[in-house]
Design a protein around this motif. Structure first.
Motif, PDB file in Angstrom:
ATOM      1  N   GLN A 155      37.187  -3.012   2.332  1.00  0.00           N
ATOM      2  CA  GLN A 155      38.074  -2.806   0.878  1.00  0.00           C
ATOM      3  C   GLN A 155      38.063  -1.307   1.103  1.00  0.00           C
ATOM      4  O   GLN A 155      37.054  -0.494   1.035  1.00  0.00           O
ATOM      5  N   GLY A 170      41.712  -6.082   8.036  1.00  0.00           N
ATOM      6  CA  GLY A 170      40.574  -7.319   8.810  1.00  0.00           C
ATOM      7  C   GLY A 170      41.086  -6.508  10.051  1.00  0.00           C
ATOM      8  O   GLY A 170      41.990  -6.049  10.527  1.00  0.00           O
ATOM      9  N   ARG A 180      36.003  -7.174   7.346  1.00  0.00           N
ATOM     10  CA  ARG A 180      36.936  -7.160   6.014  1.00  0.00           C
ATOM     11  C   ARG A 180      36.072  -5.842   5.511  1.00  0.00           C
ATOM     12  O   ARG A 180      35.157  -5.576   4.958  1.00  0.00           O
ATOM     13  N   GLN A 192      42.799  -4.423   0.959  1.00  0.00           N
ATOM     14  CA  GLN A 192      41.612  -4.882   2.091  1.00  0.00           C
ATOM     15  C   GLN A 192      42.085  -5.513   3.370  1.00  0.00           C
ATOM     16  O   GLN A 192      43.261  -5.076   3.479  1.00  0.00           O
TER      17      GLN A 192
END
Length: 90
Positions: A21, A67, A19, A65
């Motif tokens: 950011q 994935g 993940r 964010q």
């Protein structure tokens, strides 16, 4: 399309993906592949992987964010697992 390098922060990491950011607002109309390069801490191996963005979420006022699912082989997963084990023992 190829883009410039940008900085981001890995919020969560597993051998399958991460993940990420960032301040970047990446548009996901098409499949987006990223090259992710990271090092868990000083003295640890630098790992580079290619991944595909699976999802996107707005986080706070200016961050996003993402994935990311890594597309590397079993060797990459093993390297990430080994580095995570070393980091936990630290």
């Amino acid at each position: 399309m190829q883009s410039k390098s940008a900085k981001g922060e890995i919020v969560d990491l597993s051998p399958q993906g991460c993940r990420l950011q960032s301040l970047l607002d990446i548009h996901l109309e098409k499949e987006v592949r990223l090259q992710v390069t990271f090092q868990l801490d000083e003295g640890f191996a630098e790992i580079t992987s290619v991944g595909v963005i699976q999802w996107k979420k707005k986080k706070g006022l200016s961050d996003f964010q993402y994935g990311v699912k890594f597309t590397g082989d079993a060797g990459l997963k093993e390297r990430i697992t080994d580095e995570l084990k070393k980091y936990v023992k630290k």
